[in-house]
Write a protein that holds these residues in place. Structure first.
Motif, short mmCIF file in Angstrom:
data_model
loop_
_atom_site.label_atom_id
_atom_site.label_comp_id
_atom_site.label_asym_id
_atom_site.label_seq_id
_atom_site.Cartn_x
_atom_site.Cartn_y
_atom_site.Cartn_z
N SER A 63 -3.96 6.34 -1.91
CA SER A 63 -2.74 5.58 -2.21
C SER A 63 -2.17 4.95 -0.95
O SER A 63 -1.72 3.80 -0.95
CB SER A 63 -1.71 6.50 -2.86
N ALA A 64 -2.18 5.71 0.16
CA ALA A 64 -1.67 5.17 1.42
C ALA A 64 -2.47 3.96 1.87
O ALA A 64 -1.90 2.94 2.30
CB ALA A 64 -1.67 6.26 2.49
N GLN A 65 -3.78 4.06 1.75
CA GLN A 65 -4.62 2.93 2.15
C GLN A 65 -4.37 1.72 1.26
O GLN A 65 -4.29 0.59 1.73
CB GLN A 65 -6.10 3.34 2.11
N TYR A 66 -4.26 1.99 -0.03
CA TYR A 66 -4.04 0.88 -0.97
C TYR A 66 -2.72 0.17 -0.67
O TYR A 66 -2.69 -1.07 -0.58
CB TYR A 66 -4.05 1.42 -2.40
N TRP A 67 -1.65 0.92 -0.51
CA TRP A 67 -0.34 0.28 -0.31
C TRP A 67 -0.22 -0.33 1.08
O TRP A 67 0.53 -1.30 1.25
CB TRP A 67 0.78 1.30 -0.54
N ARG A 68 -1.00 0.18 2.04
CA ARG A 68 -0.98 -0.45 3.36
C ARG A 68 -1.58 -1.84 3.29
O ARG A 68 -1.04 -2.81 3.85
CB ARG A 68 -1.74 0.43 4.36
N LEU A 69 -2.68 -1.96 2.58
CA LEU A 69 -3.31 -3.27 2.42
C LEU A 69 -2.44 -4.20 1.58
O LEU A 69 -2.31 -5.39 1.87
CB LEU A 69 -4.69 -3.09 1.76
N GLN A 70 -1.84 -3.64 0.53
CA GLN A 70 -1.00 -4.46 -0.34
C GLN A 70 0.23 -4.97 0.41
O GLN A 70 0.64 -6.13 0.23
CB GLN A 70 -0.57 -3.64 -1.55
N ALA A 71 0.81 -4.12 1.26
CA ALA A 71 1.98 -4.54 2.04
C ALA A 71 1.64 -5.68 2.98
O ALA A 71 2.43 -6.62 3.15
CB ALA A 71 2.53 -3.35 2.82
N GLN A 72 0.45 -5.62 3.58
CA GLN A 72 0.06 -6.69 4.50
C GLN A 72 -0.15 -8.00 3.75
O GLN A 72 0.21 -9.08 4.24
CB GLN A 72 -1.22 -6.29 5.23
N ILE A 73 -0.69 -7.90 2.54
CA ILE A 73 -0.87 -9.11 1.73
C ILE A 73 0.48 -9.74 1.40
O ILE A 73 0.66 -10.96 1.50
CB ILE A 73 -1.66 -8.76 0.45
N TRP A 74 1.43 -8.90 1.01
CA TRP A 74 2.77 -9.42 0.69
C TRP A 74 3.46 -10.02 1.91
O TRP A 74 4.15 -11.02 1.81
CB TRP A 74 3.62 -8.30 0.10
#
Length: 682
Positions: A63-74
């Protein structure tokens, strides 16, 4: 070869939930010898070892990895409001999924992961975004995004501190803009101090509403707004403008302008003197500008006197509340109080018994004006304590006691009855003679509460002297061991004047004028013969007053165009002893009732009074501290004094001077072993 088989598996919510529950079931089963029902066992005993090792830890890491990537996209694709919307939706959806699929212990851990990746890592970048960060949101009033940002970041301490700093900078700049406009208008000789205060109060009200509705009165943001307004209301508009002009000019011209700007040393924030350059290059001072402190208290005076147009009852209450809100930011509250006390003196003495209607529900005899005065005093007492407002409270109580005392005196006069052949308002005397009928009111002032006034004793007509003597005798019969001193300068007289008609026919022109007792005494000399002429020196001798007092008294009667009741020889705007004065029979006014103003007989000594009171306050604080501590180092004593003095902020040099004074008067002494320490002398 064997044929290939394709198996279609549909992953439903029930299947996902059951798979996750198996980790809990396995942990419970491994520690049991006999199992009747794994499901009923899990309801009583949860062994989360297998669940945490084989599911929760990998799941949180993924989950941490997923949201880290998602945050960078946003961050790369969205502006700040859009990022905040995505982050808010992500947290809500993750909370919902955790409650549907995961064990209850996982919800907090999962939300911590999401907040760490979306808010802790990206919060400062979002708030500092140049095109859409919190500064931009504040500037364009995007309350929805600001509220969302606060709800997201209020548990993220670094981001909340950053948001509070941006709010403080924004509020400070908005307040300074108001202050700069006020300084520019004053420099252009067209300033409206009332307009400046109104704009400041409206700004403060909007910021308080933002703090309440958007930031839910958060302590950190409330503190930032307080710091911003403390900087604004204690700043000097003239100095700000001078600094900006100097920065724009630069070089030698910058140095020249810095010298030309003369900063006044007045108490209560001071204010820069407005200056202009003459043709010879010298700087000509146009007088000190009022500080924000003094402008605020004078606007409060206008509101309490009902001089602000367009303010209904509710608007007046809101204005008073906002003014008291600004009052809390002042560093020199003692100066505010002293000016307020002088103005309160004029307001209370200007109120007549029964002149204003009482408010429904108020106690009998207390007018609406007095109730407002009490409300202002109560607000100051709430912030500063009883000792701070003791004098102004005493003034209001004196006024109320004076009203009842006046009623008793009227009853006494009514019981004695008029003199033989006189009217109902006349007073009997031992000699049996009478004076003209007129209302006579006395207001008792307790020494110490009211501002000190110069004792002026003019020569009074016999009928007025008899009235004063009659009241003194009556008062002495009620109160023993009390000394009465008449302060005529604070009195007020209503005079009815009759002027000849404009043409050959018609009734005389009648005016009702309110003026000082000294001005009324001057006009009385013309009662017998309005056509006669008096020298100013003769009027001075008849009144028994000093030259400067007579000059100021006559100035309102001879030099003001709207109230030029008397004509005189000599200069038009000044009164000299050699001038001659007569009645201006051609006087005319559009108003039937008006007030004749008089220049102050003594300059307002608020700054001198405050300076003396501050010296006493510092002395008392130093002695009280040293009496309790016995021995104290210099810096510790100064810091303790600054901590205890809340109604003003003295400079360290002022405290040092008071310490030296106490040493000279044997209250303190230097420690013989260490000259930087002081001892209390019992």
């Amino acid at each position: 070869p064997s044929p290939s088989l394709t198996v279609a598996v549909t992953v439903t919510a029930t299947l996902t939930l059951r798979c996750i529950e198996l980790f809990v079931d396995m942990g419970a089963a491994l520690n049991q010898k006999s199992i009747k029902s794994i499901r009923s066992l899990r309801a009583t005993v949860d062994d989360l070892g297998e669940y945490e090792r084989n599911f929760q830890r990998p799941f949180l890491a993924a989950s941490a990895q997923y949201w880290r990537l998602q945050a960078q996209i946003w961050l790369d694709a969205c502006d700040a409001p859009a990022f905040l919307r995505h982050a808010e939706r992500a947290i809500l959806e993750e909370r919902s999924r955790a409650r549907r699929y995961l064990h209850s212990s996982s919800e907090i851990l999962l939300l911590d992961v999401v907040r760490r990746e979306l808010l802790f890592r990206c919060g400062e970048a979002v708030l500092n975004d140049a095109g859409s960060g919190s500064r931009v949101l504040l500037a364009r009033g995007d309350l929805t995004s600001l509220r969302r940002a606060y709800h997201l970041f209020r548990e993220v301490e670094p981001c909340l501190a950053l948001l509070a700093r941006h709010v403080q900078e924004w509020v400070t700049e908005a307040g300074m803009s108001v202050l700069r406009r006020s300084g520019a208008e004053s420099a252009a000789e067209k300033g409206d101090d009332g307009g400046f205060v109104r704009e400041l109060l409206e700004l403060h009200a909007s910021h308080m509403e933002l703090l309440h509705s958007t930031f839910e009165d958060d302590p950190a943001l409330e503190r930032s707004v307080k710091l911003a307004y403390t900087q604004v209301v204690n700043a000097d508009a003239g100095s700000i403008l001078a600094a900006e002009k100097s920065n724009d000019r630069g070089g030698a011209e910058e140095k020249s302008d810095a010298k030309a700007e003369e900063k006044s040393g007045g108490i209560g924030g001071g204010g820069s003197g407005r200056t202009t350059k003459t043709s010879s290059g010298r700087v000509k001072n146009k007088g000190p500008k009022q500080s924000t402190n003094e402008v605020l208290v004078r606007y409060l005076d206008r509101v309490l006197r009902g001089l602000e147009r367009g303010l209904g009852e509710a608007a007046v209450e809101r204005s008073l509340e906002n003014i008291m809100g600004i009052f809390t930011y002042l560093t020199d509250k003692d100066f505010f109080l002293e000016v307020h006390r002088n103005l309160l003196c004029k307001r209370l003495l200007g109120l007549r018994s029964g002149a204003s209607a009482t408010v429904a529900g108020s106690r009998r005899g207390i007018s609406e004006e007095v109730e407002r005065e009490r409300a202002v005093i109560a607000a100051m007492k709430l912030h500063m304590g009883t000792s701070f407002t003791s004098k102004v409270e005493g003034m209001v109580n004196d006024y109320l006691i004076g009203q009842s005392l006046q009623a008793e005196y009227r009853e006494c006069v009514a019981e004695e009855g008029p003199a033989d052949g006189g009217d109902a308002g006349e007073i009997k005397t031992a000699a049996g003679d009478t004076g003209p009928a007129y209302d006579f009111e006395v207001q008792m002032l307790t020494t110490g509460f009211w501002p000190s006034q110069e004792q002026l004793e003019p020569r009074l007509p016999a009928h007025i002297a008899r009235r004063l003597a009659h009241f003194e005798g009556w008062y002495a019969g009620k109160h023993n061991h009390r000394v009465l001193k008449w302060i005529h300068a604070l009195g007020e007289v209503e005079v009815k004047a009759f002027f000849p008609p404009r043409g050959s026919k018609g009734p005389p022109r009648t005016y009702t004028m309110t003026m000082s007792p000294f001005q009324a005494l001057v006009l009385q000399h013309f009662d017998a013969d309005p056509g006669q002429t008096f020298a100013v020196s003769a009027l001075r001798d008849a009144l028994g007053l000093d030259d400067h007092v007579v000059s100021r008294v006559l100035h309102g009667l001879c030099c003001r165009p709207k109230t030029r009741l008397l004509k005189k020889t000599g200069a038009a705007n000044a009164v000299a002893l050699g001038d001659e004065v007569c009645v201006n029979l051609g006087f005319s006014s559009k108003q039937v009732r008006f007030r004749v103003l008089q220049p102050a007989l003594q300059r307002a000594a608020a700054q001198k009074v405050v300076k003396a009171d501050r010296s006493h306050a510092i002395d008392a604080t130093l002695v009280r501290t040293m009496k309790a501590r016995k021995l104290l180092a210099h810096n510790e004593l100064v810091q303790e004094c600054l901590r205890q003095l809340t109604h003003f902020s003295p400079e360290a040099r002022a405290i040092k001077l008071r310490i030296e004074s106490l040493i000279e008067r044997d209250y303190l002494e230097r420690d013989p072993d260490d000259s930087k320490k002081y001892r209390y002398v019992p």
